[in-house]
Design a protein around this motif. Structure first.
Motif, mmCIF file in Angstrom:
data_model
loop_
_atom_site.group_PDB
_atom_site.id
_atom_site.type_symbol
_atom_site.label_atom_id
_atom_site.label_comp_id
_atom_site.label_asym_id
_atom_site.label_seq_id
_atom_site.Cartn_x
_atom_site.Cartn_y
_atom_site.Cartn_z
ATOM 1 N N HIS A 63 12.687 75.743 12.133
ATOM 2 C CA HIS A 63 12.668 75.778 13.184
ATOM 3 C C HIS A 63 12.133 74.650 13.672
ATOM 4 C CE1 HIS A 63 13.953 79.860 12.938
ATOM 5 N NE2 HIS A 63 13.781 79.791 11.895
ATOM 6 N N GLU A 64 11.968 73.795 12.530
ATOM 7 C CA GLU A 64 11.405 72.200 13.889
ATOM 8 C C GLU A 64 12.839 71.363 14.796
ATOM 9 O OE1 GLU A 64 8.817 69.777 12.962
ATOM 10 O OE2 GLU A 64 8.359 72.098 12.150
ATOM 11 N N ILE A 65 13.738 72.357 14.068
ATOM 12 C CA ILE A 65 14.983 72.613 15.946
ATOM 13 C C ILE A 65 14.557 73.467 16.922
ATOM 14 C CG2 ILE A 65 17.620 73.049 15.815
ATOM 15 C CD1 ILE A 65 17.665 71.890 12.866
ATOM 16 N N ASP A 66 14.171 73.946 17.053
ATOM 17 C CA ASP A 66 14.136 74.701 18.114
ATOM 18 C C ASP A 66 13.215 73.566 18.960
ATOM 19 O OD1 ASP A 66 14.174 76.806 16.032
ATOM 20 O OD2 ASP A 66 12.271 77.961 16.450
ATOM 21 N N LYS A 67 12.339 73.268 18.897
ATOM 22 C CA LYS A 67 11.949 72.618 20.657
ATOM 23 C C LYS A 67 13.449 71.616 21.096
ATOM 24 C CE LYS A 67 9.453 69.630 16.795
ATOM 25 N NZ LYS A 67 8.239 70.403 16.182
ATOM 26 N N TYR A 68 14.364 71.202 20.081
ATOM 27 C CA TYR A 68 15.198 70.036 20.515
ATOM 28 C C TYR A 68 16.551 71.809 21.248
ATOM 29 C CZ TYR A 68 12.987 66.891 17.495
ATOM 30 O OH TYR A 68 11.159 66.290 17.418
#
Ligand code: ADP
Ligand code: MG
Length: 592
Positions: free
Chosen positions: A395-400
């Motif tokens: 979910h680190e990807i969410d912000k991108y």
């Protein structure tokens, strides 16, 4: 169900067991411990690797020895240095509340004087490999003339490795009235002979089936020109993306060379042979055990120490000089109840040896074709698709996500998937699209030529669903009501497989599998572009329809749990793997 307390173990051991977190005894422990505690009889215990045999003999031995005496009372023989150290450490943990206990490991490749010093200090239990043990007996560095308990651990392995004479020699220095406990995964004739010659009316216990492990290995051979050996090896590796294997070569030089070539070509490989220092060998083994190395290239002698359980493939890059050695090689896979494949790459001049091996192992080989370029591309693509499907979202990807979405605003899902997969796939495709057929037909012409009258299929079940080529063939013959030879070239991969039939029954096969459910999930069969060994790439028409069908089924499949078994191992490896996958075709092309 019994507890460790019920088995009759004392407080010191029970406290240690508590610390270790063992809750209930394993089968072999529940059976062996009461016998060993209460009887003075000999014991033969057959149980697979990983069933807790160390504690099955370790607990009773620790309870029965006298820790106040400094006499050596127990001797445990084990096949390899690693197992020897492993057992020693376990015994120290089990016996951590047994005050005054000394356990000493005796094994080659380390200072013999240091080991002798430890023994001299007064050790009640010696854990040893046969070679070093014999050495120390001959040099009067250890006294086993008063032992009460002798354990032969992994007896089948010790005999496999040619330790019969060392073992008899060592036992001849022990008292006649001791108890002998033999532990083994299998019961080949040699083990039965040891039991007969050196034990007195042993009680026999078996957990699971006898000789189970030997039935878990299927044997395949591939006929190629001698000069194509290395290319063939690479194809076999590429056609099995999750391979975790030992590759056997005849000489140290070849071993080193094959490993070097594989590394240069972008595979995670390592060499194991006698010209390496002990330190180098330890490092290689450590990487292999951690699965950082997928392909361990080894000589027969060096591979003796390998006690890794989940090896998927043994590849005989060259056949051994002594045909008998083949059994030991193939026994590296199919351990601990898992299935394994032993593959042999042969040239025409060696093919007669296959028959000789069949007589020794009492099993038949299947002659298989080195996969062609398209088949490998297909396997790699589906393997990648499965990996993506099973990947846990980070979910680190969410912000991108917003910026990424913006970039793909005008790209529909199909297009996106195609682009995504092309990143990896194109490299493989470019490398393999002009690849040669490496197969040589044998003179009898008994191998099937690829012909226009055959159809090759893709089916969405594989090894993970418990199939090997024999059982999948049986399954297909049964459900389709086909005859003995109607299904052929069955090639089982991790989560999918390929097979062939005559073209005349293609309609029947496809119709049958349009709506077929097995164990609660759809079994999907499609015509494969690959022809299984030939270079006929076939028409690509109908691909889209099939692709749609396949992807719509995918969700059914995952919910049925059929793919749940992939486990940590794959996940741990996948990051490494994807790197080597992307490097590989490029680098190898440069080498050509
Ligand atoms: P084997 O010799 O049969 O291959 P091991 O004795 O090496 O098996 O045991 C395999 C693993 O299982 C070890 O890590 C050991 O600590 C653990 N183990 C053994 N007995 C138990 C038990 N009763 N409960 C939980 N873990 C156990
Ligand atoms: Mg063991």
């Amino acid at each position: 169900m019994s507890t460790f307390k019920d088995l009759g173990l004392n407080e010191d051991l029970l406290t240690a067991i508590d610390d270790l977190g063992f809750e209930t005894p394993s089968d072999v422990q529940a059976k062996a411990i009461p016998i060993l505690l209460n009887d003075d009889s000999d014991l033969v215990a057959l149980a697979q690797t990983g069933t807790g045999k160390t504690a099955a003999f370790g607990f009773p031995m620790l309870q029965k020895i006298d820790v106040n005496s400094r006499t050596t009372q127990g001797l445990i023989l084990s096949p390899t240095r690693e197992l020897c150290l492993q057992i020693t450490n376990e015994l120290k943990l089990y016996g951590k509340y047994c005050k005054g206990l000394n356990v000493t490991a005796i094994y080659g490749g380390a200072s013999i004087t240091e080991q002798a010093r430890q023994v001299k200090r007064g050790t009640q239990i010696v854990v040893a490999t046969p070679g070093r043990m014999k050495d120390m007996i001959n040099r009067n560095m250890v006294d086993i003339s008063k032992i009460e308990y002798a354990v032969l651990d992994e007896a089948d392995e010790m005999l496999n490795m040619g330790f019969y004479e060392d073992i008899t020699d060592i036992l001849s220095h022990t008292p006649k009235d001791k108890s002998t406990w033999l532990f083994s995964a299998t019961m080949p004739n040699e083990v039965a002979k040891i039991a007969k010659d050196f034990m007195h009316a042993p009680i026999e216990i078996t957990v699971g089936n006898k000789n189970e492990s030997t039935n878990q290995v299927s044997h395949e051979y591939y006929l190629v020109n001698a000069r194509d050996r290395y290319q063939a090896l690479k194809r076999l590796a590429d056609a099995n993306p999750d391979i975790f294997s030992v590759i056997f070569c005849r000489t140290k030089r070849d071993t080193q060379k094959v490993a070097e070539n594989l590394i240069e070509d972008g595979y995670s490989a390592g060499a194991l042979h006698g010209d390496l220092s002990q330190n180098q060998r330890d490092l290689v083994m450590k990487s292999f055990r951690n699965k950082q190395i997928q392909m361990l290239v080894a000589t027969d002698v060096a591979a003796r120490g390998i006690d890794v359980d989940d090896i998927t493939h043994v590849i005989n890059y060259q056949l051994p000089d002594e045909i008998e050695t083949y059994t030991h090689r193939s026994g590296r896979t199919g351990r601990a109840g898992k299935t394994g494949v032993s593959m042999v790459i042969v040239s025409k001049s060696e093919v007669r040896k296959i028959k000789q091996i069949e007589r020794i192992i009492k099993k038949e080989f299947e002659k298989k074709d080195i996969p062609n370029g398209m088949e490998i591309c297909e396997v790699q693509l589906m393997s990648l698709a499965n990996k993506v499907h099973n990947t846990k979202v980070n979910h680190e990807i969410d912000k991108y996500l917003e910026s990424i979405n913006e970039l793909f605003e005008d790209t529909d899902k199909d297009e996106l998937i195609k682009k995504f997969f092309s990143v990896e796939f194109t490299r493989f495709f470019n490398y393999y699209q002009k690849a040669q057929d490496l197969n040589v037909s044998d003179s009898k012409g008994s191998d099937r030529q690829v012909s226009a009258d055959e159809t090759r299929y893709f089916i969405n079940v594989g090894r993970k669903d418990g199939y090997d080529w024999m059982s999948l063939k049986d399954f297909l013959k049964a459900v389709l009501e086909l005859g003995r030879d109607d299904v052929f070239k069955v090639d089982v991969k991790d989560s999918f497989s390929f097979f062939n039939t005559d073209k005349s029954i293609q309609e029947k096969v496809l119709t049958f599998f349009t709506d077929f459910k097995h164990n609660g999930r759809f079994v999907n069969v499609e015509v494969s572009d690959d022809k299984g060994g030939g270079r006929n790439r076939g028409g690509r028409s109908g691909k889209k329809r099939r692709g749609d069908r396949r992807s719509s089924r995918r969700s059914d499949r995952s919910s049925s749990g059929g793919f749940a078994g992939s486990g940590n191992r794959k996940d741990r490896r996948s990051s490494k793997k994807s790197k080597s996958v992307s490097d590989r075709p490029r680098r190898s092309r440069r080498r050509k």
